[in-house]
Design a protein around this motif. Structure first.
Motif, PDB file in Angstrom:
ATOM      1  N   MET A 195       0.681  -1.309   0.184  1.00  0.00           N
ATOM      2  CA  MET A 195       0.016  -0.127   0.108  1.00  0.00           C
ATOM      3  C   MET A 195       0.881   1.304   0.026  1.00  0.00           C
ATOM      4  SD  MET A 195      -2.710   1.626   2.849  1.00  0.00           S
ATOM      5  CE  MET A 195      -1.300   1.821   4.027  1.00  0.00           C
ATOM      6  N   TYR A 208       2.465  -0.897  -4.618  1.00  0.00           N
ATOM      7  CA  TYR A 208       1.412  -0.669  -5.565  1.00  0.00           C
ATOM      8  C   TYR A 208       1.693   0.391  -6.667  1.00  0.00           C
ATOM      9  CZ  TYR A 208      -3.355  -0.354  -7.416  1.00  0.00           C
ATOM     10  OH  TYR A 208      -4.513  -0.401  -8.194  1.00  0.00           O
ATOM     11  N   LEU A 239      -2.952   5.380  -2.605  1.00  0.00           N
ATOM     12  CA  LEU A 239      -4.246   5.008  -3.330  1.00  0.00           C
ATOM     13  C   LEU A 239      -5.069   6.389  -3.134  1.00  0.00           C
ATOM     14  CD1 LEU A 239      -4.784   1.817  -1.437  1.00  0.00           C
ATOM     15  CD2 LEU A 239      -3.895   2.085  -3.543  1.00  0.00           C
ATOM     16  N   PHE A 278      -6.814  -2.665  -6.145  1.00  0.00           N
ATOM     17  CA  PHE A 278      -5.860  -2.767  -5.120  1.00  0.00           C
ATOM     18  C   PHE A 278      -5.689  -3.929  -4.378  1.00  0.00           C
ATOM     19  CE2 PHE A 278      -4.381  -1.981  -0.781  1.00  0.00           C
ATOM     20  CZ  PHE A 278      -3.101  -1.708  -1.037  1.00  0.00           C
TER      21      PHE A 278
END
Lengths: 420, 420, 420
Positions: free
Chosen positions: A62, A66, A86, A111
């Motif tokens: 996270m 990603y 994100l 995700f």
């Protein structure tokens, strides 16, 4: 019509979430498989590793991974940009705008699906280095693997990097996930050395049986189930006839390859060892699953079975060969995910016309080379700084007491600390 | 409108795939249930059987069974034609053509859903013949069972054969799957004989406790979960209000019947044995599930609970009675799936007006007769050719060492080979 | 357009059923977690409790509880009316009528989703009172808890009662389910007293290690997986872009909170005990999950991780503190579900603007007060009538033999009855 587009978006999102949940469940599969295949005295530690690595993978992916693997704007096909954390999910307006660029499922669902993949790759490592590695050193490696090593090679293929540009095909990750995990494991195993007593002075290989085979079998079944999410979700869409048929084909082929792997490994083990070795049957199933992962859509059910059969055949000899090379992998992870992962990549051109052996070999070598080299470096730095191997006494006593301060089965093993 | 039809196709396909995955998971449930209920020395072998039979079922049903059970063109309602291997999936044109014949979900998803059912039927057999049957003889039987014996009777009902024509009702297979598996098991148990020491010379029945009850309990919970796919998926469609309500009703009734089975079996065991026998509670849950499988849609939730209660009551006495008949079934599979499966079939007319006792009894007898006779013949041929029973020494030592060359729990049983 | 409404109804119903199946699976998670954390001699009994309580919860909630919690016509916001047994499901006409009141998913699916929640609350109790409570007394309590105590406070919030009117926020039940279960457990533990030997005469706390940590780890993973249904399904709708995004956000946040809990508990345990205590890692994961349950939608993924981190930190000290208070909770259920459940409720206003600390505190106190008081009364009545605690000999011998008449691991524990 707008309501229809929204409903389609909801179905594809739901399909991603269900697939992701199945892949998350694979974490339990790896934990059970590995816990069943090590000795009782090292069981609590490998469970702790599996729980902790999943948590670390989620957090690091996270925060960093990603954003590397799927950057908003890449610097080049070799080097991603780093996007921010994100962001907001897709607006209704963006979804309804139509056109090829309109999002058709939730970005958060994407995700979720991706984050459980990186945990899978990391889980592969824990088994190979079992029974002698320091717990915290392993977890430090997990931080680098899930934040950086895995995501960068993932970017090269799935994030739109240069391997994707070359035409390298890897549907759900025989290379990007399984070979990657196995290459990181191999680097660790080389630097770590074999367990005490595994290889005798005259070259003999001593079997060190796992303490709990029902647990290992459960782990295999969990992985088989989870793989329907792993491969099935990798079609990335289900909401029209063609996509729905494709996902169904992927389910069937994934299942058939696993079945083929079981039968082949069991028969091969029977020929080689004279017995129906359960652990080989389990590894055969996983080999079939790894083998079909690079291309579970294009083959017929019959060809998928054959891909699995060959995987199940290979894995038995890979396990034997690694022992000959004195590469001690207690659960066979490098054989299952690495050697058979390569077979999976090279099998793609037989059924998928878009694939070429050249591109597949290039992808294979790049993933293997990058992951091995980067992992070797990280393991090495950890080794020379805090160390990666427990003391000889601790290995003899079992790492559970030393690392976790408890025993996995305090009432079952009268012979605690016997070094069995 | 075409997009809507496609989306509907996608939802129904996804529903099939999720249901099929849940049924596949039942394979793990049977494996854990059976592994928990046998002795430690026979655990690795039964795990091997369960893994291998699932693989064999998938392969044989793909090659032969599916084509028998769902033939393109049947010769008669008694004898199917043999179609070719799984063909191409539905084209978009066929789906959009409309009309009652237009496919509304993927053919591959259908195969996936069906193939895991045959594995379920075969899993039932492995438990009943546990602890004394030769591994490879069992696997040879699995080939015939999944390729031919199961598919033919399946054709008679679900493939559109003569039992379907008679009005025989069996929603998800109390008969076609569970009674069929139990009948095949019964034939095997008769030819195989009881375990050494199970029945004393003066007619006494000796309890042989299972080695790992948490594992058996896990297996039961896995089966309970998987049954939502088993029964819920058998509605075969979910994409409109009526169908969605129907699937929800099936979920509720399946759950309530299992709950009823637990309570009834636990209370019955308390009355009969004076204790809250865990194994009876587990069998009670499974009995409830088997009982409701023939008709999980028509009953109210209250009636479904009662169907399960009666199933849970029956199963305790069935297990006791089989032991009196010296039919040695280590896990109670014949009682749970066979005796209670019959109750399930006969309970249908109480809630479903379309069913008649005559048709239900006919179906019951046909499935039982065919499966028992065909299985008996196959077991017999295997017995007189390669043999079906391990040697007395091997039975005493445990079949794990003899058949698999390893132990399931090498560190936990100080008393290995003690014949417990 | 009507077909579209029907399809949307079908998707939402399917989403409910899948979510409910995942929550049902949590029953297996609690059973494995608790069975792994008690001693071998008390394992069969706790398995029996877990199987039976699930069955009882289903039956009592169908007969009574659901009708209290979601009454057709309530008497007041404090007292529900009692509707009749589950009625007919929604007609197509009602669905197609449109407007805000038109049902958009199956009522049976709603019941299925709700019934597995009450079982979760009840499962929390069984762990805390393990190893010394009479089996049947526990089951009697389960009847009252699932028929009345849980449903009434559930009505106050989710059924539209006064807590809902106050603006109390509890998305999926940090309070309504987890704190409620923990409060009932606390009342039982106080009346029951600690296990013999747990607390020494000079105030020392003796660790009583669980017999099977792989099983406990499996239980934790099952619960983690099931929680995607628990929280994800509590969004109650998925069929448009906004709802689909919301469900995806809930999945991500649920996962991140669990990950945060693991890391925090592991590091805290390392600091406090000097070791990577596996059981603390497991409790940390569960603490993260409990903490995020009150509000898994509003936080960002980063904040959700932090909510889990704080939960994981709290749980370690809660477990230590309860032992100091001599409240003997063998599996840490009161700490995980009660103490951390309170944190979850109080964390809501940090991310959700609609929540206030006042309303959260009110809800917390009402749930805690009602459940504790009502449970205390029921436990007390059981205690003075049939008794709640097994005899000292039975506790020493293990409750398995006394209550269930069998052993969970008859071959693994040479030291049976040793009082370990």
């Amino acid at each position: 019509m707008e309501a229809l587009t929204e409903l389609s978006y909801a179905l594809d999102t739901f399909y991603f979430l269900v697939s992701g949940a199945l892949v998350m469940w694979m974490a339990a599969g790896f934990a059970m498989l590995e816990a069943g295949l090590v000795r009782a005295k090292n069981t609590a530690e490998i469970l702790t590793k599996n729980v902790a690595l999943f948590a670390i993978a989620c957090i690091m992916y996270m925060l960093v991974g990603y954003n590397i693997m799927y950057p908003g704007d890449a610097v080049s096909s070799l080097w991603p940009g780093i996007s921010f954390l994100l962001g907001a999910d897709n607006s209704v307006e963006a979804v309804l705008a139509g056109g090829d660029d309109a999002p058709y499922y939730s970005g958060m669902a994407d995700f979720f699906f991706q984050v459980v993949f990186v945990a899978t790759a990391m889980s592969i490592v824990s088994g190979a280095v079992a029974e002698r590695m320091k717990l915290w050193s392993f977890l430090i490696f997990a931080v680098f693997m899930t934040a950086f090593i895995y995501p960068l090679q993932g970017y090269w293929k799935w994030g739109g990097g240069f391997l994707d540009g070359l035409g390298f095909q890897d549907f759900a990750g025989s290379g990007v996930v399984h070979l990657c995990g196995a290459a990181a494991a191999l680097a660790g195993v080389i630097l770590l050395g074999a367990r005490k007593g595994k290889y005798g002075p005259n070259g003999e290989v001593r079997a060190i049986p796992g303490a709990n085979l029902p647990l290992a079998t459960l782990g295999m079944f969990i992985l088989w189930l989870g793989w329907f999410g792993f491969n099935g979700g990798s079609e990335l869409k289900i909401s029209d006839v063609g996509e729905a048929n494709a996902v169904a084909m992927v389910f069937v082929n994934t299942n058939m390859a696993a079945a083929g792997g079981v039968v082949a490994a069991l028969l091969t083990a029977r020929m080689v060892f004279g017995k129906a070795d359960l652990t080989m049957a389990l590894n055969g199933a996983l080999a079939g699953l790894v083998a079909i992962t690079a291309e579970p859509l294009a083959p017929s059910a019959l060809w998928a079975t054959l891909v699995g059969v060959i995987g199940g055949f290979i894995v038995v000899f890979a396990i034997i060969s690694l022992d000959k090379l004195r590469l001690d992998d207690p659960v066979g992870a490098i054989s299952v995910h690495g050697v058979v992962g390569m077979w999976g990549l090279l099998a793609v051109p037989f059924s998928n016309e878009e694939a070429t052996f050249g591109a597949q070999l290039t992808g294979l070598l790049v993933i293997l080379g990058w992951t091995f080299a980067a992992s070797f470096l990280v393991w090495l730095v950890i080794k020379v700084s805090v160390g990666i191997r427990v003391s000889e006494e601790e290995e003899y006593e079992g790492v559970d007491i030393g690392e976790c301060g408890l025993e996995a089965y305090p009432e079952f093993t009268g012979s605690r600390g016997s070094g069995r």
